[in-house]
Every structure is written in structure tokens, then in C-alpha cells.
Scaffold this motif. Structure first.
Motif, PDB file in Angstrom:
ATOM      1  N   GLU A 165      64.956  26.607  17.500  1.00  0.00           N
ATOM      2  CA  GLU A 165      64.832  28.062  17.359  1.00  0.00           C
ATOM      3  C   GLU A 165      64.473  28.486  15.934  1.00  0.00           C
ATOM      4  O   GLU A 165      64.450  29.670  15.613  1.00  0.00           O
ATOM      5  N   GLU A 168      68.995  35.120  19.432  1.00  0.00           N
ATOM      6  CA  GLU A 168      68.871  36.281  18.535  1.00  0.00           C
ATOM      7  C   GLU A 168      67.392  36.544  18.274  1.00  0.00           C
ATOM      8  O   GLU A 168      66.704  35.707  17.703  1.00  0.00           O
ATOM      9  N   GLU A 196      64.440  25.297   6.581  1.00  0.00           N
ATOM     10  CA  GLU A 196      65.347  25.212   7.729  1.00  0.00           C
ATOM     11  C   GLU A 196      65.506  23.759   8.135  1.00  0.00           C
ATOM     12  O   GLU A 196      64.579  22.973   8.024  1.00  0.00           O
ATOM     13  N   GLY A 241      62.169  38.934  14.695  1.00  0.00           N
ATOM     14  CA  GLY A 241      61.438  37.667  14.582  1.00  0.00           C
ATOM     15  C   GLY A 241      60.448  37.591  15.737  1.00  0.00           C
ATOM     16  O   GLY A 241      60.840  37.443  16.885  1.00  0.00           O
TER      17      GLY A 241
END
Ligand code: ATP
Ligand code: MG
Length: 276
Positions: free
Chosen positions: A159, A218, A154, A245
Motif C-alpha cells: 500500500e 486509508e 518507505e 492519495g
């Protein structure tokens, strides 16, 4: 006094953020002394909170994120879901069955261990694989879940982390997947005292997902089937599944804006900064 000509210094701001201050960073002060006094007072309060979070660990309590996980697992067991455990190392061949090819955006996020093995970026391929066997053994209806680490490269900020904890559940052979999914969302997310909403989102794997969103974040993505991918795994019938998550949920429940506070870390434990 008119005020408003002095703000926290960058070093002060960095320290306050590190210690977990989420709001009130934009303050105006009349002079340096007033600012430094305010900084010291704020920092002391935050240090106390951080110490308290570490004290809870020392007293033998589990980290807050594990308590969230326990609540979710308890709910799932009460609903009749069976816990499964699959390898963290995944074979390349399973990616293809999941519709993932080198052109796919997720491909660039994969951590390869060797030519044919990678760290799993999701749990779905292994769960799909189990469904095929269990559907035969358990007379068509299979409700399973797994919780464990997944890995994605990532580059995005607050986040996203590169290793996080996914709780993935799937119910195959249900009668009305859309309705049952909504019921399950309420059972799982209704217990944290936070307002959540369901949002339709495009998905690179499933085409479309229903996301569970808390204050714009999310925390989970869900899908329903029958789906075109099912044939690759030799399963049939209606299903719904959801990937939660856990660090995202811990962020949302703890009102944190930095996921690192609740992730696997050498700088934070139980949401608390270690250099306090
Ligand atoms: P996002 O759009 O936020 O990057 P995603 O849609 O790619 O996430 P999914 O594949 O739907 O993620 O994964 C299921 C859940 O896993 C997400 O809803 C989110 O809670 C969590 N998640 C995904 N990527 C990360 C990450 N890099 N770090 C922490 N949690 C993540
Ligand atoms: Mg998603």
C-alpha cells in the motif's frame, strides 16, 4: 474424488498475482494436469483484461487513475476551489515551520537533494505558505487545491510507494469546518460507488486526523483548524484540509491489492502488466 492435494506452484502464483488476480489463489487440485490447465485458463483470461486496459490507452483514453483525478478536480472547481501549483523541491526551513524535526519519524523518510533542499513529502507546507498571502488578497476566505507528486522513503509493502500523487485541498475562513469537511468528503468520495467511512487516527503532524477509509484502506487524511501550527504561517481562522492519495483511491476503486499497478511504473500502465 477427495482432491485437495495439489496447489498452484510458486511460479504460477507469482504470474497470476503479476497479471492481477486478486482472489482465488488458494485452490486445490486433484492432479498436476488439472492444475496446469486451470492456470493456463486463468492466465489467458487475465492477459485479455490486461490487454484491454492497454488498448484503452492506445485508443486515446486517459488512464483510469487520471479519470478519477478529473472527477475530483471537477467537483472541487464546482465548489469554488482554485487550483494552485507549487514547487516539487522544498526548502528545509519549511519543515521546521511544519513542526518536523530530526526526531520526527517522518524525518527518516525524506529524500534530500542537497543540504537545504528536499523532494516534498507533502503539499501542506507550500499550501500554508500560499494561504498567508491569499488570505490578505482574497478577503479572508481562501479555497485552494494542488495535485502533484510527493516523495517518502518507505519500506512497507503493498500500500506504499516512494513517489505518489497527493491531492491536497484546504478551505480557510469557513464557518463550520467539521461539518463542511464531512460535506466535502461526501461530495468527493460519494461518486465512486464504494462504501467509505470516517475514522479518527493519530497523526505525527497534526496530532489527530480524520481518515477516509475504503475497505480498510486509508485513502485520505483530513484535519481541521484553528491549529497550533497556524501561527508559524501567520494565518488565522477556522479551516479544514484534506490530503487524498490518488493511487490509494485508484486501488480502492479498482479493487486492487497492489498499489504498484496504479503508480508511476515501468512494469504497469493503466493497471496492466506490460510483460503479457
Ligand atoms: P499511512 O498511514 O498509510 O502510511 P499516512 O497517514 O502517513 O499514510 P498522510 O500523511 O496522511 O499518509 O498522507 C495522505 C494520504 O496520502 C494518505 O491518506 C494516503 O492515501 C496517501 N499516502 C501516504 N503515504 C503513501 C505512500 N507511501 N504511498 C501511496 N500513498 C500514500
Ligand atoms: Mg494519514
Amino acid at each position: 474424488m477427495s482432491g485437495g492435494y495439489m496447489k498452484f506452484s510458486n511460479v504460477q502464483l507469482q504470474r497470476l498475482v503479476e497479471l492481477g488476480l486478486e482472489e482465488g489463489l488458494e485452490r486445490d487440485f486433484d492432479c498436476g494436469r488439472q492444475r496446469d490447465d486451470s492456470f493456463r485458463q486463468l492466465a489467458r483470461g487475465l492477459e485479455k483484461n490486461n490487454k484491454a486496459a492497454l488498448d484503452r490507452l492506445q485508443q486515446g483514453l486517459r488512464p483510469d487513475i487520471k479519470l478519477l483525478e478529473e472527477k475530483l478536480l471537477h467537483t472541487l472547481r464546482a465548489e469554488g476551489y482554485a487550483e494552485v501549483s507549487t514547487p516539487i523541491l522544498m526548502s528545509k526551513g519549511l519543515l521546521q515551520k511544519m513542526g518536523l524535526t530530526p526526531e520526527h519519524p517522518l524525518w527518516r523518510q525524506l529524500f534530500w537533494v542537497d543540504k537545504n533542499k528536499l523532494l516534498r513529502p507533502m503539499l501542506a507546507p507550500h499550501l500554508y505558505h500560499l494561504l498567508r498571502h491569499l488570505q490578505k488578497l482574497w478577503d479572508g476566505s481562501v479555497m485552494i487545491f494542488e495535485v502533484g507528486p510527493v516523495f517518502r522513503k518507505e519500506s512497507k509493502g503493498q500500500e506504499h510507494v516512494e513517489e505518489f500523487t497527493m491531492l491536497n485541498l484546504v478551505s480557510l475562513g469557513c464557518t463550520n469546518p467539521d461539518e463542511q469537511l464531512r460535506l466535502m468528503v461526501d461530495k468527493l468520495f460519494g461518486q465512486f460507488g464504494k462504501t467509505y467511512s470516517l475514522v479518527c487516527a493519530p497523526s505525527e503532524v497534526y496530532g489527530e486526523t480524520t481518515d477516509v477509509v475504503i475497505r480498510g484502506l486509508e485513502v485520505a487524511s483530513a484535519a481541521v483548524g484553528p491549529h497550533a501550527l497556524d501561527a508559524n504561517w501567520e494565518i488565522s481562522g477556522p479551516w479544514f484540509g484534506m490530503g487524498i492519495g490518488l493511487e490509494r483511491l485508484a486501488m480502492a476503486v479498482g479493487d486492487y491489492s497492489n498499489i504498484r499497478r496504479v503508480s508511476r511504473s515501468l512494469s504497469y500502465q493503466n493497471g496492466a502488466r506490460l510483460n503479457i
